[in-house]
Design a protein around this motif. Sequence first.
Motif, PDB file in Angstrom:
ATOM      1  N   ASN A 239       0.839  -1.197   0.000  1.00 46.25           N
ATOM      2  CA  ASN A 239       0.000   0.000   0.000  1.00 46.25           C
ATOM      3  C   ASN A 239       0.879   1.254   0.000  1.00 46.25           C
ATOM      4  OD1 ASN A 239       0.485   0.903   2.868  1.00 46.25           O
ATOM      5  ND2 ASN A 239      -0.421  -1.082   3.285  1.00 46.25           N
ATOM      6  N   GLU A 240       0.271   2.346  -0.406  1.00 43.17           N
ATOM      7  CA  GLU A 240       0.994   3.606  -0.589  1.00 43.17           C
ATOM      8  C   GLU A 240       1.691   4.057   0.689  1.00 43.17           C
ATOM      9  OE1 GLU A 240      -0.954   7.796  -1.084  1.00 43.17           O
ATOM     10  OE2 GLU A 240      -0.876   6.866  -3.065  1.00 43.17           O
ATOM     11  N   GLU A 241       1.043   3.903   1.817  1.00 38.58           N
ATOM     12  CA  GLU A 241       1.605   4.354   3.093  1.00 38.58           C
ATOM     13  C   GLU A 241       2.873   3.588   3.451  1.00 38.58           C
ATOM     14  OE1 GLU A 241       0.306   4.760   7.821  1.00 38.58           O
ATOM     15  OE2 GLU A 241      -1.078   3.915   6.345  1.00 38.58           O
ATOM     16  N   THR A 242       2.862   2.253   3.255  1.00 41.24           N
ATOM     17  CA  THR A 242       4.028   1.440   3.594  1.00 41.24           C
ATOM     18  C   THR A 242       5.219   1.789   2.716  1.00 41.24           C
ATOM     19  OG1 THR A 242       2.583  -0.367   4.307  1.00 41.24           O
ATOM     20  CG2 THR A 242       4.877  -0.919   3.852  1.00 41.24           C
ATOM     21  N   VAL A 243       4.980   1.971   1.419  1.00 40.28           N
ATOM     22  CA  VAL A 243       6.073   2.341   0.508  1.00 40.28           C
ATOM     23  C   VAL A 243       6.660   3.696   0.906  1.00 40.28           C
ATOM     24  CG1 VAL A 243       6.679   2.895  -1.879  1.00 40.28           C
ATOM     25  CG2 VAL A 243       5.153   0.979  -1.402  1.00 40.28           C
TER      26      VAL A 243
END
Length: 373
Positions: A239-243
């Motif tokens: 997901n965008e947050e983890t990246v």
Amino acid sequence: MVRRRLTPLGKLFAGLLFLFYVASVTSQSGLLLLFIGLIGGCYVVNWWFATRSVKFMRVTPPEEVYLEEGGTPAQPWRFENYATKHAEIVEVLHEKKILFRIPVVKTKESVSVVPGIVYKRRGVYPNARVTLTCAAPYGLLRATRTLQLPGEVVVFPRVYNLDSPASAGTEMISGGRFRGARRVSNGSHFAGVRAWQSGDSIKQVHWKSTARRGDLMVKTFEEELGGRVSLILDCSRANEETVDNAVRAAASLVSATLQDGHHLELIDLTEEPVLRLAPFSDESEVFERLARYEVPVKRASLNIQDLWRRSSVVLVSTQWNEQWEDLIAEARQQRRSVHVYLPPRAHVPLHLDAEIHYYLENSILEEPTQFAR
């Protein structure tokens, strides 16, 4: 090209016009036709005014803007109205977000405005996505013009404080974090004096000791050493947050490594070349690479021979990759230190011979915890 469309208010009055028309035909009343004409005239004025305001507005943005996540640009945009009438209530949108609202730009004049938008996420935001819009004076019809402007806004990942992962000094470098056993002729930490030797500079002479002993004495300093760090950013689809958290962790490690006086090489396993930087180098090139970073569709291969000799190995990713086990085993055989940075709750083999760290949005968990496991 200027496009026009009815606003919600314009659609409401368009419905009223239809009702008035039906009522005028039914009742055969000329008075209702007068109301229809007045409202229709408002549409014509709105169409002409809004179209002129966006069509004859020249916009000049700054060519390049660099800032960190959560920052607001400081460079102003310039707006010039070269129409014969004033332009009023003009808005500039970027991906449906309002950059700024301009109350009025007089004819043949220009204004400079600083956008008030906050860029919360790293990335590159081209000015070509900007839209000029106006619904003045009555708000019945909105005219828009998409602008193809040069320049872009580059948003660097946010950096937080942490320790450098380097564990040993390998090369002499001014300002290095580690101290060697030798004494050298220049540095930051005074170590003592010695007798003058052929080749010593007159600037090295310690005049107080020379006057006291009667022989030329020169200053010596502690040897300063810097390490080497090979930072590998190997993110998989997540997901965008983890990246973004992984990229922030990589940026923070880059900053800590360079500021502590170590050499750095950044490998992101994309088609981009490896970045190698000397201690205390400008971090802008690395941060821009990380701002533009996207998870590669096809991951490049990596072997221990591709890394600097004797460097510390730092792996940053969004999840554990089994292919790292061979790389870590070879690195440990060469007595390199290995650090792995992963998100909380990531699965890690228990037998792994490496230091495990867990990154959050703005910090690193230095020790494994039950939450992180």
